[in-house]
Design a protein around this motif. Sequence first.
Motif, mmCIF file in Angstrom:
data_model
loop_
_atom_site.group_PDB
_atom_site.id
_atom_site.type_symbol
_atom_site.label_atom_id
_atom_site.label_comp_id
_atom_site.label_asym_id
_atom_site.label_seq_id
_atom_site.Cartn_x
_atom_site.Cartn_y
_atom_site.Cartn_z
ATOM 1 N N CYS A 3 0.829 -1.204 0.000
ATOM 2 C CA CYS A 3 0.000 0.000 0.000
ATOM 3 C C CYS A 3 0.868 1.261 0.000
ATOM 4 N N HIS A 29 -2.753 -3.341 -8.015
ATOM 5 C CA HIS A 29 -2.955 -3.093 -6.590
ATOM 6 C C HIS A 29 -4.264 -2.337 -6.358
ATOM 7 N N CYS A 33 -7.269 -3.330 -3.886
ATOM 8 C CA CYS A 33 -7.172 -2.677 -2.572
ATOM 9 C C CYS A 33 -8.111 -1.472 -2.524
ATOM 10 N N CYS A 36 -6.563 1.940 -1.075
ATOM 11 C CA CYS A 36 -5.708 2.719 -1.979
ATOM 12 C C CYS A 36 -6.530 3.319 -3.106
HETATM 13 ZN ZN LIG Z 1 -3.346 -0.718 -0.849
#
Ligand SMILES: [Zn+2]
Length: 167
Positions: A3, A29, A33, A36
């Motif tokens: 992250c 990512h 996620c 994020c």
């Molecule tokens: Zn992340």
Amino acid sequence: MTCIEAQSLITPFINDELDIQRLEAFMNHINHCGECKEELEVYYTLLTGMKQLDDDKNLSGDFHMHFINKLKKTEERIKRKKLQKVRKRIILICSILMVSIITSISIKEYVVDDIINEEQQQQINSNDIHLRYYFFRDRDSDLERYITQNYEKIIKLNTNNPYNIKK
Ligand SMILES: [Zn+2]
């Protein structure tokens, strides 16, 4: 990608400064996620809003739609780049194949030509032998013919010979 790494790439992402490998890892990512992705959307809204203000443009109402479009376009860009890479590889492989096929054909032609030349040479040689053989046979038959034709004469010569054993 962690992250922290992803969040350090948020500004370069918004400014389109990421190379394709980092962009792909970053998008990977972001797609997995939620935290994020949320962070990215906040920064995106802030930075695009500020840019629009700087450029004296009217603030566009739907920043969320802009953000979704930006993500979509980025995904398409990654796909296109990957396709280009695959295409380049296919072209490279095809060129290598073509070159190796052409090379092997020319080697084959060279070798086959050599073999054919050798065979032709052997044919010529054997023809020569045949010719010689027929020539000598012909000579033999000429001699035979001569003997048959002049048999009497030869016999006579022989009988007229004083040193003839028969006499
Ligand atoms: Zn992340």
